[in-house]
Design an enzyme around this catalytic site. Structure first.
Site, PDB file in Angstrom:
ATOM      1  N   THR A   1       0.836  -1.201   0.000  1.00  0.00           N
ATOM      2  CA  THR A   1       0.000   0.000   0.000  1.00  0.00           C
ATOM      3  C   THR A   1       0.868   1.248   0.000  1.00  0.00           C
ATOM      4  OG1 THR A   1      -1.927   1.027   1.043  1.00  0.00           O
ATOM      5  CG2 THR A   1      -0.371  -0.040   2.545  1.00  0.00           C
TER       6      THR A   1
ATOM      7  N   TYR B   1     -12.719   5.586   3.356  1.00  0.00           N
ATOM      8  CA  TYR B   1     -13.768   5.116   4.258  1.00  0.00           C
ATOM      9  C   TYR B   1     -13.452   5.628   5.654  1.00  0.00           C
ATOM     10  CZ  TYR B   1     -10.158   1.728   5.280  1.00  0.00           C
ATOM     11  OH  TYR B   1      -8.962   1.164   5.606  1.00  0.00           O
TER      12      TYR B   1
ATOM     13  N   LYS C   1       3.390   1.313  -3.973  1.00  0.00           N
ATOM     14  CA  LYS C   1       2.818   0.542  -5.092  1.00  0.00           C
ATOM     15  C   LYS C   1       3.668   0.649  -6.369  1.00  0.00           C
ATOM     16  CE  LYS C   1      -1.913   0.727  -3.381  1.00  0.00           C
ATOM     17  NZ  LYS C   1      -3.302   1.134  -3.614  1.00  0.00           N
TER      18      LYS C   1
HETATM   19  P1  NDP Z   1      -2.234   9.883  -4.696  1.00  0.00           P
HETATM   20  O1  NDP Z   1      -1.427  10.667  -3.731  1.00  0.00           O
HETATM   21  O2  NDP Z   1      -1.565   9.074  -5.729  1.00  0.00           O
HETATM   22  O3  NDP Z   1      -3.237  10.888  -5.468  1.00  0.00           O
HETATM   23  C1  NDP Z   1      -3.982  11.839  -4.768  1.00  0.00           C
HETATM   24  C2  NDP Z   1      -4.967  12.533  -5.709  1.00  0.00           C
HETATM   25  O4  NDP Z   1      -5.778  13.399  -4.933  1.00  0.00           O
HETATM   26  C3  NDP Z   1      -4.303  13.377  -6.791  1.00  0.00           C
HETATM   27  O5  NDP Z   1      -5.105  13.320  -7.952  1.00  0.00           O
HETATM   28  C4  NDP Z   1      -4.349  14.784  -6.156  1.00  0.00           C
HETATM   29  O6  NDP Z   1      -4.376  15.836  -7.104  1.00  0.00           O
HETATM   30  C5  NDP Z   1      -5.695  14.727  -5.466  1.00  0.00           C
HETATM   31  N1  NDP Z   1      -5.836  15.667  -4.332  1.00  0.00           N
HETATM   32  C6  NDP Z   1      -5.156  15.650  -3.169  1.00  0.00           C
HETATM   33  N2  NDP Z   1      -5.608  16.647  -2.353  1.00  0.00           N
HETATM   34  C7  NDP Z   1      -6.580  17.290  -3.039  1.00  0.00           C
HETATM   35  C8  NDP Z   1      -7.409  18.402  -2.751  1.00  0.00           C
HETATM   36  N3  NDP Z   1      -7.333  19.055  -1.590  1.00  0.00           N
HETATM   37  N4  NDP Z   1      -8.319  18.788  -3.678  1.00  0.00           N
HETATM   38  C9  NDP Z   1      -8.405  18.137  -4.864  1.00  0.00           C
HETATM   39  N5  NDP Z   1      -7.636  17.084  -5.201  1.00  0.00           N
HETATM   40  C10 NDP Z   1      -6.726  16.661  -4.300  1.00  0.00           C
HETATM   41  O7  NDP Z   1      -3.202   8.984  -3.765  1.00  0.00           O
HETATM   42  P2  NDP Z   1      -3.937   7.626  -4.207  1.00  0.00           P
HETATM   43  O8  NDP Z   1      -4.490   7.836  -5.562  1.00  0.00           O
HETATM   44  O9  NDP Z   1      -3.072   6.460  -3.956  1.00  0.00           O
HETATM   45  O10 NDP Z   1      -5.114   7.533  -3.108  1.00  0.00           O
HETATM   46  C11 NDP Z   1      -6.213   8.434  -3.158  1.00  0.00           C
HETATM   47  C12 NDP Z   1      -7.286   8.027  -2.154  1.00  0.00           C
HETATM   48  O11 NDP Z   1      -7.845   6.754  -2.472  1.00  0.00           O
HETATM   49  C13 NDP Z   1      -6.755   7.905  -0.728  1.00  0.00           C
HETATM   50  O12 NDP Z   1      -7.689   8.542   0.119  1.00  0.00           O
HETATM   51  C14 NDP Z   1      -6.720   6.416  -0.465  1.00  0.00           C
HETATM   52  O13 NDP Z   1      -6.930   6.114   0.895  1.00  0.00           O
HETATM   53  C15 NDP Z   1      -7.896   5.942  -1.321  1.00  0.00           C
HETATM   54  N6  NDP Z   1      -7.768   4.513  -1.730  1.00  0.00           N
HETATM   55  C16 NDP Z   1      -8.704   3.628  -1.276  1.00  0.00           C
HETATM   56  C17 NDP Z   1      -8.638   2.297  -1.617  1.00  0.00           C
HETATM   57  C18 NDP Z   1      -9.669   1.353  -1.085  1.00  0.00           C
HETATM   58  O14 NDP Z   1      -9.482   0.131  -1.194  1.00  0.00           O
HETATM   59  N7  NDP Z   1     -10.760   1.832  -0.553  1.00  0.00           N
HETATM   60  C19 NDP Z   1      -7.565   1.770  -2.491  1.00  0.00           C
HETATM   61  C20 NDP Z   1      -6.644   2.798  -2.943  1.00  0.00           C
HETATM   62  C21 NDP Z   1      -6.746   4.112  -2.551  1.00  0.00           C
HETATM   63  P3  NDP Z   1      -2.997  16.427  -7.733  1.00  0.00           P
HETATM   64  O15 NDP Z   1      -2.629  15.487  -8.832  1.00  0.00           O
HETATM   65  O16 NDP Z   1      -3.403  17.758  -8.239  1.00  0.00           O
HETATM   66  O17 NDP Z   1      -1.997  16.465  -6.626  1.00  0.00           O
END
Ligand code: NDP
Length: 278
Positions: free
Chosen positions: A62, A217, A66
């Site tokens: 995680t 969640y 990844k």
């Molecule tokens: P990353 O750090 O790779 O990506 C984060 C994303 O969120 C980017 O697109 C970023 O935009 C955007 N972002 C962050 N802060 C803000 C904000 N304040 N306003 C708008 N956009 C924002 O994280 P992940 O993709 O790995 O994870 C994202 C979420 O998904 C997490 O909360 C994680 O816990 C959840 N998740 C849940 C899973 C499950 O099984 N339920 C599995 C995998 C993930 P920018 O590109 O502009 O920085």
């Protein structure tokens, strides 16, 4: 006893050991499953140490590892290749590692469990990070008709849309009215909810009776879910079911056995409600 683990940093709050131990009891598999907090700059040696044990069969990976796991795998399943991220590793008989990404299939199965019509759906995907990367192709494989990717940094959405190499996927801005009309499912894959924020969302997007899905969640509905409810979303779902479904897909890869996820999800909901976690 077959040995498994989840690697992350931080990892203390991970529910994966609880989930996999419940699957193992249900399917009569003798396993151990531990949480391993790998150093941010030395994930690879943590993985090697773990797989030095003959009983170590596989692991989950995680945040933030990844992409490291993706680079370590000598064979990659299609989903992992497209996501450029691996959340499940399997050790082969010759010691090499195969990489899978089960996040997307976890999301799709959770939507289907909630009787959401995925086939033909128009999807608005908020965010373009690792989680978004993992779900684009499984959603396409499940037959969605369109995916608009909206991200705070447009360039990342654009790259993800181009890499999808499918005319159903486009990067959009918040004012792109043609691509964000008649949306059926809005998926929040941003980490904004972690800071109690709601990402920028086009006005009126829930008017079509859209389903709101937050990958995050928590004990209580997330900020995104509450926002969507106020805007008229048909239903609001959080990512706990996705977590359980991605784990079930990993368990099947490791053991060949498909767990029944509904009772596990039910127990986790109760656990979460009684737990003192934010
Ligand atoms: P990353 O750090 O790779 O990506 C984060 C994303 O969120 C980017 O697109 C970023 O935009 C955007 N972002 C962050 N802060 C803000 C904000 N304040 N306003 C708008 N956009 C924002 O994280 P992940 O993709 O790995 O994870 C994202 C979420 O998904 C997490 O909360 C994680 O816990 C959840 N998740 C849940 C899973 C499950 O099984 N339920 C599995 C995998 C993930 P920018 O590109 O502009 O920085």
């Amino acid at each position: 006893m077959k040995k498994f683990a989840v690697f992350g940093n931080p990892i203390a709050h991970s529910l994966s050991p609880v989930i996999h131990n419940m699957f193992a009891v249900e399917l009569n598999e003798a396993i151990s499953y531990e949480k391993i907090c790998a150093p941010v700059d030395n994930f690879e040696s943590s993985i090697s140490t773990f797989f030095n044990s003959e009983n170590a069969k596989g692991c989950n990976v995680t945040v933030p590892f990844k992409e490291n796991a993706f680079r370590m795998a000598s064979e990659l399943e299609k989903g992992a290749k497209l996501a450029k991220a691996v959340n499940t590793l399997v050790r082969n008989d010759d010691g090499s590692l195969s990489g899978f990404n089960t996040d997307g299939v976890g999301l799709v199965n959770d939507l289907l469990n909630a009787t959401v019509s995925v086939e033909g759906a128009r999807v608005l995907l908020l965010g373009a990070g690792g989680a978004a990367r993992g779900v684009v192709h499984p959603l396409l494989d499940a037959g969605v008709s369109h995916i608009s990717i909206l991200n705070r940094s447009f360039d990342k959405a654009d790259i993800l849309a181009q890499e999808a190499e499918d005319s159903r996927v486009v990067a959009v801005t918040v004012n792109d009215s043609s691509n964000i009309a008649d949306i059926d499912i809005v998926i929040n894959s941003t980490s904004a909810s972690l800071s109690g924020l709601v990402p920028a969302i086009p006005e009126g997007v829930f008017d079509n009776n859209a389903v709101a899905y937050d990958m995050l969640y928590a004990k209580e509905p997330t900020r995104f879910m509450s926002f969507a409810a106020k805007q008229g979303a048909k239903i609001q779902l959080d990512g706990l079911g996705m977590l359980v479904e991605q784990a079930a897909a990993a368990f099947k890869i490791w053991t060949g056995k498909q767990p029944d996820t509904a009772p596990v999800l039910q127990k986790l909901r109760i656990m979460l409600a009684n737990e003192n976690r934010p």
